[in-house]
Enzyme design. Sequence first.
Site, PDB file in Angstrom:
ATOM      1  CG  ASP A  28      67.168  62.401  81.914  1.00 17.95           C
ATOM      2  OD1 ASP A  28      67.111  63.423  82.625  1.00 17.95           O
ATOM      3  OD2 ASP A  28      67.961  62.307  80.955  1.00 17.95           O
ATOM      4  NE  ARG A  44      68.835  68.245  91.215  1.00 19.15           N
ATOM      5  CZ  ARG A  44      69.888  68.427  90.433  1.00 19.15           C
ATOM      6  NH1 ARG A  44      71.101  68.144  90.872  1.00 19.15           N
ATOM      7  NH2 ARG A  44      69.744  68.899  89.210  1.00 19.15           N
ATOM      8  NE  ARG A  75      65.102  68.319  84.673  1.00 18.46           N
ATOM      9  CZ  ARG A  75      66.404  68.473  84.422  1.00 18.46           C
ATOM     10  NH1 ARG A  75      67.131  69.204  85.199  1.00 18.46           N
ATOM     11  NH2 ARG A  75      66.938  67.859  83.383  1.00 18.46           N
ATOM     12  CE1 TYR A 115      73.939  66.052  78.149  1.00 20.94           C
ATOM     13  CE2 TYR A 115      71.894  66.121  76.904  1.00 20.94           C
ATOM     14  CZ  TYR A 115      72.695  66.609  77.920  1.00 20.94           C
ATOM     15  OH  TYR A 115      72.253  67.639  78.698  1.00 20.94           O
ATOM     16  NE  ARG A 148      66.659  59.767  92.657  1.00 25.82           N
ATOM     17  CZ  ARG A 148      67.501  60.584  92.043  1.00 25.82           C
ATOM     18  NH1 ARG A 148      67.052  61.623  91.395  1.00 25.82           N
ATOM     19  NH2 ARG A 148      68.803  60.353  92.058  1.00 25.82           N
TER      20      ARG A 148
HETATM   21  C1  LIG Z   1      68.854  68.207  78.750  1.00 20.65           C
HETATM   22  C2  LIG Z   1      67.895  67.352  79.509  1.00 20.65           C
HETATM   23  C3  LIG Z   1      68.230  66.231  80.339  1.00 20.65           C
HETATM   24  N1  LIG Z   1      67.038  65.738  80.838  1.00 20.65           N
HETATM   25  C4  LIG Z   1      65.979  66.471  80.382  1.00 20.65           C
HETATM   26  C5  LIG Z   1      66.501  67.466  79.525  1.00 20.65           C
HETATM   27  C6  LIG Z   1      65.674  68.448  78.757  1.00 20.65           C
HETATM   28  C7  LIG Z   1      65.156  69.514  79.665  1.00 20.65           C
HETATM   29  C8  LIG Z   1      66.128  70.602  79.984  1.00 20.65           C
HETATM   30  O1  LIG Z   1      66.539  71.302  79.051  1.00 20.65           O
HETATM   31  O2  LIG Z   1      66.434  70.761  81.157  1.00 20.65           O
HETATM   32  C9  LIG Z   1      64.548  66.272  80.606  1.00 20.65           C
HETATM   33  C10 LIG Z   1      64.076  65.891  81.949  1.00 20.65           C
HETATM   34  N2  LIG Z   1      64.801  65.347  82.982  1.00 20.65           N
HETATM   35  C11 LIG Z   1      63.974  65.116  84.047  1.00 20.65           C
HETATM   36  C12 LIG Z   1      62.658  65.448  83.662  1.00 20.65           C
HETATM   37  C13 LIG Z   1      61.490  65.138  84.583  1.00 20.65           C
HETATM   38  C14 LIG Z   1      60.242  65.755  84.480  1.00 20.65           C
HETATM   39  C15 LIG Z   1      60.162  67.186  84.985  1.00 20.65           C
HETATM   40  O3  LIG Z   1      60.465  68.104  84.196  1.00 20.65           O
HETATM   41  O4  LIG Z   1      59.724  67.396  86.135  1.00 20.65           O
HETATM   42  C16 LIG Z   1      62.717  65.960  82.368  1.00 20.65           C
HETATM   43  C17 LIG Z   1      61.598  66.517  81.490  1.00 20.65           C
HETATM   44  C18 LIG Z   1      64.351  64.555  85.359  1.00 20.65           C
HETATM   45  C19 LIG Z   1      65.724  64.826  85.836  1.00 20.65           C
HETATM   46  N3  LIG Z   1      66.893  64.572  85.145  1.00 20.65           N
HETATM   47  C20 LIG Z   1      67.951  64.892  85.945  1.00 20.65           C
HETATM   48  C21 LIG Z   1      67.468  65.367  87.189  1.00 20.65           C
HETATM   49  C22 LIG Z   1      68.333  65.805  88.361  1.00 20.65           C
HETATM   50  C23 LIG Z   1      69.051  64.661  88.977  1.00 20.65           C
HETATM   51  C24 LIG Z   1      68.540  64.219  90.307  1.00 20.65           C
HETATM   52  O5  LIG Z   1      67.470  64.659  90.778  1.00 20.65           O
HETATM   53  O6  LIG Z   1      69.222  63.387  90.897  1.00 20.65           O
HETATM   54  C25 LIG Z   1      66.071  65.307  87.135  1.00 20.65           C
HETATM   55  C26 LIG Z   1      65.082  65.640  88.227  1.00 20.65           C
HETATM   56  C27 LIG Z   1      69.367  64.726  85.552  1.00 20.65           C
HETATM   57  C28 LIG Z   1      69.725  65.387  84.279  1.00 20.65           C
HETATM   58  N4  LIG Z   1      69.388  64.919  83.037  1.00 20.65           N
HETATM   59  C29 LIG Z   1      69.843  65.811  82.080  1.00 20.65           C
HETATM   60  C30 LIG Z   1      70.492  66.896  82.764  1.00 20.65           C
HETATM   61  C31 LIG Z   1      71.128  68.072  82.090  1.00 20.65           C
HETATM   62  C32 LIG Z   1      70.401  66.608  84.131  1.00 20.65           C
HETATM   63  C33 LIG Z   1      70.844  67.495  85.282  1.00 20.65           C
HETATM   64  C34 LIG Z   1      72.136  67.111  85.893  1.00 20.65           C
HETATM   65  C35 LIG Z   1      72.237  67.701  87.287  1.00 20.65           C
HETATM   66  O7  LIG Z   1      72.126  68.932  87.418  1.00 20.65           O
HETATM   67  O8  LIG Z   1      72.385  66.937  88.227  1.00 20.65           O
HETATM   68  C36 LIG Z   1      69.573  65.687  80.635  1.00 20.65           C
END
Ligand SMILES: Cc1c2[nH]c(c1CCC(=O)O)Cc1[nH]c(c(CCC(=O)O)c1C)Cc1[nH]c(c(CCC(=O)O)c1C)Cc1[nH]c(c(C)c1CCC(=O)O)C2
Length: 355
Positions: free
Chosen positions: A87, A42, A38, A162, A51
Amino acid sequence: MTADDMPTGQQPTATYDSAFLKACRREPVPHTPVWFMRQAGRSLPEYRKVREGVPMLESCMRPELVTEITLQPVRRHDVDAAIFFSDIVVPLKAIGIDLDIKPGVGPVVEQPVRTRADLARLRDLSPEDVPYVTEAIGMLTCELGATPLIGFAGAPFTLASYLVEGGPSRTYENAKAMMYGDPGLWADLLDRLADITAAFLKVQIEAGAVAVQLFDSWAGALAPADYRKSVMPASAKVFDAVAGYGVPRIHFGVGTGELLGLMGEAGADVVGVDWRVPLDEARRRVGPGKALQGNLDPTVLFTDKNTVEAKAREVLDAAAGLEGHVFNLGHGVMPNTDPDALTRLVEYVHTATAR
Ligand SMILES: Cc1c2[nH]c(c1CCC(=O)O)Cc1[nH]c(c(CCC(=O)O)c1C)Cc1[nH]c(c(CCC(=O)O)c1C)Cc1[nH]c(c(C)c1CCC(=O)O)C2
């Protein structure tokens, strides 16, 4: 190893001699490579800015935006690798599953997968389903030059969590009930997901990703015997499907201390470790022949510089005897993290390990 000894079919690339790929291959490195799960997201004001007004899933489908967001942390922090901005649910969306990523919540699936009839909705993924991935990675590898790009996907269990729950869960009661109560359906579901995941990784590798990480973020909810019997075959199928490319395969989960050996056995070259198990102990659990990735507690970044450095030093000391170490956090960067603390941490690890 020189370019001449590379597996047949693999061309020497600008990234081949990077510290990151060397560490993954357990070769000597000029410094311990660092990247952060990540790292795009954010914590960066420039991310929040681009974004603005663009829903998460839509942002993953716009190649120019994906390229910009992926590059942001590379420019800012001088990390040793980029991770493709996408994602884990993108491939599911791409094959027509009705889902969304809700801000502050995570992935939400309109109609959960609970029956054999539901499996029919999980069709195969082809490269034509994700043209924006191929396009973005093409642009990215040009921009990145010698900096390696990591591709990624969700592992079958974490995706199933999920799909079956319909959204995030703390207990995974529906998913685990299917695993225990209808093992035939569960095995078929995970096998379908393994094919989709493998296809998604192949698209990324063929477009130019030089390493891949399989996120089984929630596998820590499983007992080792259940993981081995009901989850590991599907993850192993994914690793097997991409083995021929010769790119390092990283396997990560949270709370997976009891599963580290099995996660290596599933077919990983690098095992990701969260902050709960020190890396020297993780090395004993994983055994020889694998590099490790991790494992600073992401909350440490909310402290002062001296504390961050002392805690990073502990990670480096525990990693001292490893064959290969990629420095990372034990889980993703938290949204309220001060980005300057991340930049300073990269600099600290590079300086402290310079050889
Ligand atoms: C479980 C999981 C997800 N997504 C992902 C996982 C496995 C990694 C982990 O264990 O954290 C993987 C992921 N998701 C994202 C990335 C981008 C690359 C990076 O790591 O920089 C990666 C590698 C972008 C994202 N994916 C997400 C965000 C945040 C949303 C946003 O920026 O609007 C990002 C940057 C959304 C997301 N997508 C998911 C979650 C739990 C969330 C967070 C929800 C929240 O807190 O708002 C599912």
